[in-house]
Motif scaffolding. Sequence first.
Motif, short mmCIF file in Angstrom:
data_model
loop_
_atom_site.label_atom_id
_atom_site.label_comp_id
_atom_site.label_asym_id
_atom_site.label_seq_id
_atom_site.Cartn_x
_atom_site.Cartn_y
_atom_site.Cartn_z
N PHE A 76 0.86 -1.18 0.00
CA PHE A 76 0.00 0.00 0.00
C PHE A 76 0.90 1.23 0.00
O PHE A 76 1.72 1.38 0.91
CB PHE A 76 -0.90 0.04 1.24
N ARG A 117 4.45 0.70 0.77
CA ARG A 117 4.77 -0.09 1.97
C ARG A 117 4.30 -1.52 1.75
O ARG A 117 3.11 -1.79 1.55
CB ARG A 117 4.07 0.49 3.20
N VAL A 129 3.08 -5.01 2.59
CA VAL A 129 2.33 -5.59 3.70
C VAL A 129 2.35 -7.12 3.64
O VAL A 129 2.32 -7.79 4.67
CB VAL A 129 0.88 -5.04 3.66
N ARG A 154 0.11 -11.83 14.74
CA ARG A 154 -0.29 -10.71 15.60
C ARG A 154 -1.15 -9.71 14.83
O ARG A 154 -1.19 -9.72 13.61
CB ARG A 154 0.95 -10.01 16.15
N SER A 155 -1.79 -8.87 15.58
CA SER A 155 -2.59 -7.80 14.99
C SER A 155 -1.71 -6.97 14.06
O SER A 155 -0.61 -6.59 14.43
CB SER A 155 -3.15 -6.94 16.12
N GLY A 156 -2.17 -6.75 12.85
CA GLY A 156 -1.41 -5.95 11.89
C GLY A 156 -0.42 -6.75 11.06
O GLY A 156 0.28 -6.19 10.22
N SER A 157 -0.36 -8.08 11.27
CA SER A 157 0.62 -8.90 10.54
C SER A 157 0.23 -9.12 9.08
O SER A 157 1.07 -9.52 8.28
CB SER A 157 0.81 -10.25 11.26
N GLY A 158 -1.03 -8.89 8.75
CA GLY A 158 -1.44 -9.02 7.35
C GLY A 158 -2.47 -10.10 7.06
O GLY A 158 -2.72 -10.42 5.90
N LYS A 159 -3.09 -10.65 8.10
CA LYS A 159 -4.05 -11.75 7.92
C LYS A 159 -5.25 -11.35 7.07
O LYS A 159 -5.63 -12.07 6.15
CB LYS A 159 -4.55 -12.26 9.30
N THR A 160 -5.84 -10.20 7.42
CA THR A 160 -7.05 -9.78 6.69
C THR A 160 -6.70 -9.41 5.26
O THR A 160 -7.43 -9.77 4.33
CB THR A 160 -7.74 -8.61 7.43
N VAL A 161 -5.57 -8.73 5.07
CA VAL A 161 -5.16 -8.38 3.71
C VAL A 161 -4.93 -9.66 2.88
O VAL A 161 -5.38 -9.74 1.73
CB VAL A 161 -3.89 -7.50 3.72
N MET A 167 -9.31 -7.88 -2.96
CA MET A 167 -8.16 -7.03 -3.23
C MET A 167 -7.33 -7.73 -4.28
O MET A 167 -7.31 -8.95 -4.33
CB MET A 167 -7.29 -6.91 -1.97
N GLN A 198 -15.48 -10.54 10.28
CA GLN A 198 -15.30 -10.01 11.63
C GLN A 198 -16.62 -9.32 12.03
O GLN A 198 -17.16 -8.55 11.25
CB GLN A 198 -14.15 -8.97 11.63
N GLU A 201 -11.59 -13.86 11.89
CA GLU A 201 -11.79 -13.75 13.34
C GLU A 201 -13.19 -14.15 13.78
O GLU A 201 -13.93 -13.34 14.35
CB GLU A 201 -11.53 -12.30 13.80
N HIS A 221 -6.29 -14.99 16.05
CA HIS A 221 -5.15 -15.02 16.96
C HIS A 221 -5.57 -15.67 18.27
O HIS A 221 -4.95 -15.46 19.30
CB HIS A 221 -4.46 -13.67 17.16
#
Length: 256
Positions: free
Chosen positions: A11, A14, A16, A35-42, A51, A85, A163, A196
Amino acid sequence: MVEVKNLSKSFEGRMVLHDIDAVFETGKTNLIIGRSGSGKTVLLKNIIGLMRPDTGEILYDGRELIGMNKKELNVLRREMGMLFQGSALFDSMTVLENVMFPLNMFSNDSYKEREKRAMFCLDRVNLLDAEHLYPSEISGGMMKRAAIARAISLNPKYLFCDEPNSGLDPKTSLIIDELIHSITKDYKMTTIINTHDMNSVINIGENIVFIKEGIKEWQGDNHQVMTAKNQALNDFIFASDLFRKIKAVENQPEEG
Ligand SMILES: Nc1ncnc2c1ncn2[C@@H]1O[C@H](COP(=O)(O)OP(=O)(O)OP(=O)(O)O)[C@@H](O)[C@H]1O
Ligand SMILES: [Mg+2]
């Protein structure tokens, strides 16, 4: 089987997801953990076509997603069930109407047949009593079950859950996990779950992909996960005190 090959996503410059390779197996609950922000949802959004990756391939039983034309994409979409989610039920519709919604959209069956299918799905998630209730009138766990019934109404080959346990207590989370697991087995679905929740990892982690900061660090099952040598994975798993204690007990020399 869903295969991801060399998938990268950035993105605004950056990165991801870095060159992810992973196989998600048929008839198994496949987990993406990190972890949160690691890229699972992306990653999940790229897999389901919400996407578009910068590079890479996504193969649905050999069928490449990226190059599909509209008609092929529509065929594939009908084979996918999704649980996002939150449960994302329509507030203005009863539980039954929610479950019938995808059928009304995509099925050519008569009303009676669609209703019968929806009732079958509600029965499968043990929610027949709630058919006439509105989402505001049922508990969070019941909402998740209604959302699962809706996700499986079109009898999908692939089930995606982001999640599924968020906001649920541990006991209810276990019920939802077991439900997703048994449905996956019964209908031989390829199920991919972002989580997680360490309980899910242990209970239904038949094939686990661990990502850290967009890089796939490890893949294995729930037995291997407890003894894996990957430092980043261990930091993730044993961040919870409970699991550190379990590991300590397991590593104690036997007496005698
Ligand atoms: N549409 C977007 N535009 C820009 N950056 C994004 C976008 N979507 C996600 N990101 C970034 O990508 C990274 C991964 O986010 P992602 O939502 O995949 O994490 P996650 O592993 O699902 O976290 P969580 O466990 O909290 O749900 C984050 O740094 C996020 O800010
Ligand atoms: Mg997420």
